[in-house]
Design an enzyme around this catalytic site. Structure first.
Site, PDB file in Angstrom:
ATOM      1  N   GLU A 255      19.043   2.343 -11.214  1.00  0.00           N
ATOM      2  CA  GLU A 255      18.450   4.053 -11.474  1.00  0.00           C
ATOM      3  C   GLU A 255      17.667   3.337 -12.128  1.00  0.00           C
ATOM      4  OE1 GLU A 255      20.283   6.111 -10.903  1.00  0.00           O
ATOM      5  OE2 GLU A 255      22.716   5.633 -10.829  1.00  0.00           O
ATOM      6  N   CYS A 289      15.136   9.340 -18.140  1.00  0.00           N
ATOM      7  CA  CYS A 289      14.892   9.501 -16.255  1.00  0.00           C
ATOM      8  C   CYS A 289      14.571  10.331 -15.798  1.00  0.00           C
ATOM      9  CB  CYS A 289      15.384   8.251 -15.609  1.00  0.00           C
ATOM     10  SG  CYS A 289      16.936   8.059 -15.723  1.00  0.00           S
ATOM     11  N   GLU A 387       4.932   9.194 -15.646  1.00  0.00           N
ATOM     12  CA  GLU A 387       6.325   9.199 -16.049  1.00  0.00           C
ATOM     13  C   GLU A 387       5.599   9.733 -17.422  1.00  0.00           C
ATOM     14  OE1 GLU A 387      11.198   8.680 -16.367  1.00  0.00           O
ATOM     15  OE2 GLU A 387      10.112   6.739 -16.138  1.00  0.00           O
TER      16      GLU A 387
END
Ligand code: ADP
Length: 483
Positions: A255, A289, A387
């Site tokens: 992940e 996330c 990100e």
């Protein structure tokens, strides 16, 4: 803080025994809200990891042969114990990680829910029989646990990621060695005390903490007894682990990073879209996330949406997560604050306008960054390509649905995407066209235990949660039986 003092300076948990690291080495854990010392954790390396792997390997035979009912009963006991200690776990979580207490309580409950869900799923592992092509054969498909699992967990959801990996692994009959993130080792070791109290057999679940992840990670990756690695963290580390594990063809669940687009169409309910953007963007101070990272808004409503969002964001109280009313806690460390600051400065230098926030909160000693909304961003700015992992919402205007989908998909990431629209046809086209593992339409918080969570492209491999989460810890074995 009201959690047991023993949780401040815990031991490793290996083979059902609480033990120190070699030479009693420890590393300190600090509260990101004020930099004060919370406690310390054992500073383990390869040797302790090897002991944990040996324990998990020895325990596998017995654990995998227990009935699913017996495994489920222990997990149910663990679930009950988490609930008994829910408040203390949440207090520790906020102290060590920083998130507002209400969010920490939510995370502990969510983490407990994974244990309960997989306790129930443990009983529902079904094999198959297949029609043979001759009368005197029977073809069977068995499902068996993969073996020893190395679980590497992150600091942003250090409790629920532990159970989202540990619970399905244990339910399937695997044994586990967990390596928590170095910022948040205490919650994992507190959890180990509950696993112990629940009565799991020695070696089924082990926790090894360390200040340097590399030797622990190497030990897990190079030991052939570890058959699977389940990792949540950055894409860079995930790729590195997968390459290292390729030699032994280990199984991987990864992940990884996300770069979620949050699409708002002119036909959307703008109030709901603003509320959704706040929920998706600013939870855990933007350190999730699946956080909305890019606000893509149809031009007719872009400035109105941005100013309403800025008004709502400016109203979010920033401070230590233990203070009542706080919605934005500290970022995890100084490096995180600097990255967010760099992203904002890069955008402003290239012409973006700061509608609220824009800088760290100077009158606080911790790692606080003010909730920020930027208007007039362009696709090449760092806020739109990387990100940010912080409380920054950049707003970019688009004209058409096709353009919105193209911009949304223009990234190597593919974890979560969000869209607000009241047009059913458009909603379905977005569900089809967005290249993401998770799509929330008029829903900023899609994560639930019974649904598959995970990404495509460079956001990862495999799914956690739901029946899929259990399958990730099971191997298929085909048996052809001549009669
Ligand atoms: P972040 O940058 O958000 O901290 P990381 O990917 O570095 O994300 O961390 C996620 C998890 O991966 C943590 O538990 C961390 O300790 C672990 N990790 C980082 N580097 C390695 C490595 N070389 N081997 C094994 N685990 C690692």
């Amino acid at each position: 803080m009201s959690f047991p003092t023993e949780w401040r300076n815990p031991s490793l948990y290996i083979n059902g025994i609480f033990t120190g690291a070699r030479a009693d080495r420890r590393f300190e854990v600090f509260n990101p809200a004020d930099g004060t010392l919370v406690g310390s954790a054992p500073d383990a390396g390869a040797a302790e990891t090897e002991s944990a792997i040996a324990a998990a390997h020895a325990a596998f035979h017995g654990w995998s042969r227990q009935t699913a009912n017996d495994r489920a009963a222990l997990m149910r006991r663990l679930y009950d114990l988490i609930l008994v200690h829910k408040e203390a776990l949440a207090q520790l979580l906020t102290t060590e990680q920083g998130k507002p207490l209400a969010e920490a309580r939510g995370e502990v409950q969510g983490g407990a829910d994974y244990v309960l869900w997989f306790a129930e799923e443990a009983r529902r592992v079904y094999g198959e029989t297949i029609q043979a092509n001759v009368p005197n054969k029977r073809l069977l498909v068995l499902k068996q646990p993969v073996g020893v699992v190395g679980a590497i967990t992150p600091w942003n959801f250090p409790f629920s990621m532990l159970t989202r990996k540990g619970a399905p692994a244990l339910a399937a009959g695997c044994t586990v060695v967990v390596k928590p993130a170095e910022h948040t080792p205490l919650i994992a070791l507190a959890f180990a005390t509950l696993v112990h109290e629940a009565g799991f057999p020695p070696g089924t679940f082990n926790v090894v903490t360390g200040s340097d992840p590399a030797p622990i990670g190497n030990a897990l990756l190079t030991d052939a007894r570890v058959r699977k690695i389940s990792f949540t963290g950055s894409t860079a580390v995930g790729k590195m682990l997968m390459k290292a594990g390729a030699d032994q063809m280990k199984k991987f669940s990864l992940e990884l990073g996300g770069h979620a687009p949050f699409l708002v169409f002119a036909d959307a309910d703008l109030n709901e879209a603003v509320k959704g953007a706040i929920a998706s963007k600013f939870r855990n101070a933007g350190q999730t996330c699946i956080c909305a990272n890019r606000m893509l808004v149809q031009r007719e409503v872009a400035s109105e949406f941005a100013s309403r969002l800025a008004e709502a964001a400016a109203g979010l109280q920033v401070g230590p997560g233990t203070l009542p009313g706080v919605a934005i806690g500290p970022l995890i460390d100084e490096r995180a604050v600097r990255k967010v600051q760099d992203h904002v400065e890069d955008a402003v230098a290239a012409g973006a306008k700061v509608l609220c926030g824009g800088s760290r909160v100077e009158d606080r000693s911790g790692n606080f960054f003010a909730p920020t909304v930027l208007l007039g961003v362009t696709p090449s700015m760092r806020v739109m390509t990387e990100e940010t992992f912080g409380p920054v919402a950049p707003v970019l205007a688009f004209d058409t649905e096709e353009e919105a989908i193209r911009l949304a998909n223009d990234t190597p990431y593919g974890l979560a995407a969000y869209a607000y629209t009241r047009d059913l046809g458009r909603a379905m086209r977005l569900a089809d066209g967005l290249e993401y593992g998770i799509v929330g339409i008029n829903d900023p918080t899609p994560t639930v235990v019974q649904a598959p969570f995970g990404g495509i492209k460079e956001s990862g491999v495999g799914r956690e949660g739901g029946k899929y989460g259990l399958e990730a810890y099971l191997e298929l074995k085909y048996v052809s039986l001549g009669l």
